[in-house]
Design an enzyme around this catalytic site. Structure first.
Site, PDB file in Angstrom:
ATOM      1  N   ILE A   1     -10.132   8.287 -20.061  1.00 20.92           N
ATOM      2  CA  ILE A   1      -9.648   6.999 -20.545  1.00 20.92           C
ATOM      3  C   ILE A   1     -10.580   5.906 -20.017  1.00 20.92           C
ATOM      4  CG2 ILE A   1      -7.626   5.454 -20.585  1.00 20.92           C
ATOM      5  CD1 ILE A   1      -7.003   8.307 -21.692  1.00 20.92           C
TER       6      ILE A   1
ATOM      7  N   SER B   1      -3.746  14.495 -14.491  1.00 21.91           N
ATOM      8  CA  SER B   1      -5.133  14.342 -14.970  1.00 21.91           C
ATOM      9  C   SER B   1      -5.595  15.654 -15.599  1.00 21.91           C
ATOM     10  CB  SER B   1      -6.027  14.033 -13.770  1.00 21.91           C
ATOM     11  OG  SER B   1      -7.371  14.283 -14.056  1.00 21.91           O
TER      12      SER B   1
ATOM     13  N   ASP C   1       0.872  -1.173   0.000  1.00 25.10           N
ATOM     14  CA  ASP C   1       0.000   0.000   0.000  1.00 25.10           C
ATOM     15  C   ASP C   1       0.913   1.229   0.000  1.00 25.10           C
ATOM     16  OD1 ASP C   1      -1.607   2.154   0.710  1.00 25.10           O
ATOM     17  OD2 ASP C   1      -2.863   0.958   2.044  1.00 25.10           O
TER      18      ASP C   1
ATOM     19  N   TYR D   1      -9.069  15.451  -5.506  1.00 20.59           N
ATOM     20  CA  TYR D   1      -8.391  14.830  -6.649  1.00 20.59           C
ATOM     21  C   TYR D   1      -7.654  15.906  -7.455  1.00 20.59           C
ATOM     22  CZ  TYR D   1      -7.937  11.839 -10.839  1.00 20.59           C
ATOM     23  OH  TYR D   1      -7.462  11.112 -11.909  1.00 20.59           O
TER      24      TYR D   1
HETATM   25  P1  NDP Z   1      -7.805   2.111 -11.635  1.00 25.06           P
HETATM   26  O1  NDP Z   1      -8.738   2.348 -10.484  1.00 25.06           O
HETATM   27  O2  NDP Z   1      -8.130   1.062 -12.639  1.00 25.06           O
HETATM   28  O3  NDP Z   1      -6.339   1.802 -11.096  1.00 25.06           O
HETATM   29  C1  NDP Z   1      -5.791   2.415  -9.976  1.00 25.06           C
HETATM   30  C2  NDP Z   1      -4.751   1.471  -9.427  1.00 25.06           C
HETATM   31  O4  NDP Z   1      -4.137   2.074  -8.294  1.00 25.06           O
HETATM   32  C3  NDP Z   1      -5.322   0.139  -8.972  1.00 25.06           C
HETATM   33  O5  NDP Z   1      -4.575  -0.924  -9.554  1.00 25.06           O
HETATM   34  C4  NDP Z   1      -5.166   0.156  -7.468  1.00 25.06           C
HETATM   35  O6  NDP Z   1      -4.891  -1.151  -7.004  1.00 25.06           O
HETATM   36  C5  NDP Z   1      -3.967   1.093  -7.294  1.00 25.06           C
HETATM   37  N1  NDP Z   1      -3.964   1.741  -5.986  1.00 25.06           N
HETATM   38  C6  NDP Z   1      -4.882   2.594  -5.467  1.00 25.06           C
HETATM   39  N2  NDP Z   1      -4.543   2.936  -4.227  1.00 25.06           N
HETATM   40  C7  NDP Z   1      -3.374   2.318  -3.948  1.00 25.06           C
HETATM   41  C8  NDP Z   1      -2.528   2.264  -2.807  1.00 25.06           C
HETATM   42  N3  NDP Z   1      -2.815   2.942  -1.687  1.00 25.06           N
HETATM   43  N4  NDP Z   1      -1.405   1.523  -2.867  1.00 25.06           N
HETATM   44  C9  NDP Z   1      -1.082   0.817  -3.983  1.00 25.06           C
HETATM   45  N5  NDP Z   1      -1.862   0.820  -5.094  1.00 25.06           N
HETATM   46  C10 NDP Z   1      -2.992   1.551  -5.062  1.00 25.06           C
HETATM   47  O7  NDP Z   1      -7.637   3.544 -12.289  1.00 25.06           O
HETATM   48  P2  NDP Z   1      -7.000   4.056 -13.676  1.00 25.06           P
HETATM   49  O8  NDP Z   1      -6.211   3.009 -14.335  1.00 25.06           O
HETATM   50  O9  NDP Z   1      -8.091   4.727 -14.404  1.00 25.06           O
HETATM   51  O10 NDP Z   1      -6.043   5.198 -13.112  1.00 25.06           O
HETATM   52  C11 NDP Z   1      -4.634   5.113 -13.091  1.00 25.06           C
HETATM   53  C12 NDP Z   1      -4.065   6.504 -12.890  1.00 25.06           C
HETATM   54  O11 NDP Z   1      -4.455   7.336 -13.978  1.00 25.06           O
HETATM   55  C13 NDP Z   1      -4.565   7.187 -11.617  1.00 25.06           C
HETATM   56  O12 NDP Z   1      -3.511   7.937 -11.047  1.00 25.06           O
HETATM   57  C14 NDP Z   1      -5.636   8.127 -12.135  1.00 25.06           C
HETATM   58  O13 NDP Z   1      -5.827   9.229 -11.303  1.00 25.06           O
HETATM   59  C15 NDP Z   1      -5.060   8.517 -13.486  1.00 25.06           C
HETATM   60  N6  NDP Z   1      -6.036   9.019 -14.442  1.00 25.06           N
HETATM   61  C16 NDP Z   1      -7.035   8.211 -14.944  1.00 25.06           C
HETATM   62  C17 NDP Z   1      -7.930   8.727 -15.869  1.00 25.06           C
HETATM   63  C18 NDP Z   1      -9.038   7.918 -16.471  1.00 25.06           C
HETATM   64  O14 NDP Z   1      -9.834   8.471 -17.255  1.00 25.06           O
HETATM   65  N7  NDP Z   1      -9.134   6.630 -16.212  1.00 25.06           N
HETATM   66  C19 NDP Z   1      -7.861  10.127 -16.301  1.00 25.06           C
HETATM   67  C20 NDP Z   1      -6.792  10.871 -15.700  1.00 25.06           C
HETATM   68  C21 NDP Z   1      -5.916  10.330 -14.813  1.00 25.06           C
HETATM   69  P3  NDP Z   1      -5.419  -1.716  -5.582  1.00 25.06           P
HETATM   70  O15 NDP Z   1      -6.828  -1.243  -5.415  1.00 25.06           O
HETATM   71  O16 NDP Z   1      -5.261  -3.188  -5.681  1.00 25.06           O
HETATM   72  O17 NDP Z   1      -4.485  -1.121  -4.578  1.00 25.06           O
END
Ligand code: NDP
Length: 244
Positions: free
Chosen positions: A180, A134, A55, A147
């Site tokens: 995305i 973002s 984490d 955020y």
């Molecule tokens: P997802 O929710 O699919 O992925 C987020 C990932 O972060 C998960 O695999 C989660 O895994 C991990 N995560 C969250 N908290 C923690 C933690 N405390 N420790 C370790 N891992 C963590 O989101 P996206 O793929 O959409 O987003 C990825 C990035 O892109 C993010 O930073 C998001 O803000 C950014 N983004 C996304 C956009 C979109 O349209 N999708 C647009 C702009 C930016 P787990 O829960 O297992 O820990």
């Protein structure tokens, strides 16, 4: 062989980045909280992928996490700070705890992990750090106060890190994804037809992006194709940030 750490690499954009890196022969270490999800991702990616259940908000555990990776793989060439969480709620209703939880995950953890990884990269005089911000840091989006604050900090930190680390051989860049198709965006957009309409109307390319399109940009920053680029924020957004 190069080694990359990808936080949040088991799903969405992080997984697509890991897939791209593995295709390019990079040993890719995924970090996330959900062990089952991580193992499934690693199985799909094959033997160049490794996973560590962790984490990123447990800041005190990050130094040993990073040194364990360094000891096992010899060096760390690339860090992708991709893990992130989202909160959609009116500004006036967000509690201090909720605000701090988002800032801790999306901003403070990026600071701490990058500091630890940079210390490992410095003796190699080479490295690439890729942060993910973002559209929320490009213009005002309602209902995402925490955020937005966290992602705006990421862009500022990218420039501040780049000026200190680039003379030491470490480039720091940032990708600002538009909208995305992932779990995060479908949660944020479900039951919100107005927001969806607005996104499409101001995106000249006329569709949501794919995680693979963000991964292509990450590969560019990770590779020597971007050897003279540092401190930049690259929107991968179908023109959303310049759309009328
Ligand atoms: P997802 O929710 O699919 O992925 C987020 C990932 O972060 C998960 O695999 C989660 O895994 C991990 N995560 C969250 N908290 C923690 C933690 N405390 N420790 C370790 N891992 C963590 O989101 P996206 O793929 O959409 O987003 C990825 C990035 O892109 C993010 O930073 C998001 O803000 C950014 N983004 C996304 C956009 C979109 O349209 N999708 C647009 C702009 C930016 P787990 O829960 O297992 O820990």
């Amino acid at each position: 062989m190069k080694t990359a750490i990808i936080t949040g690499g088991a799903s969405g954009i992080g997984f697509a980045i890991a897939q791209k890196f593995v295709q390019q022969g990079i040993q890719s270490i995924l970090i996330g909280r959900d062990e089952k999800k991580l193992k499934e991702a690693c199985c799909t990616l094959g033997e160049l992928a490794g996973c560590i259940q962790g984490d990123v908000t447990r800041l005190e555990e990050l130094p040993s996490l990073v040194s364990d990776i360094k000891n096992k793989y010899g060096k760390i060439d690339i860090l992708v700070n991709n893990a992130g969480i989202h909160l959609k709620k009116p500004f006036l209703e967000v509690t201090d705890e909720e605000y701090q939880r988002i800032i801790l995950t999306n901003q403070v953890a990026v600071f701490s992990l990058t500091r630890e990884v940079s210390r490992m990269m410095i003796p190699e005089k080479k490295g690439s750090i890729i942060n993910i911000s973002s559209m929320a840091s490009q213009y005002g989006i309602p209902l995402v106060i925490a955020y937005t604050a966290s992602k705006s900090a990421i862009e500022g930190m990218t420039r501040a890190m780049a000026v200190e680390l680039s003379p030491l051989g470490i480039r720091v860049n940032c990708i600002a994804p538009g909208f995305i198709k992932t779990d995060m965006s479908s949660k944020a957009l479900s039951n919100d037809p107005e927001r969806k309409k607005k996104i499409y109307s101001r995106t000249p390319i006329g569709r949501l992006g794919t995680a693979e399109e963000v991964a292509d940009a990450a590969w560019f920053f990770a590779s020597d194709s971007s050897s003279y680029i540092t401190g930049v924020v690259l929107p991968v957004d179908g023109g959303n940030s310049i759309g009328f």
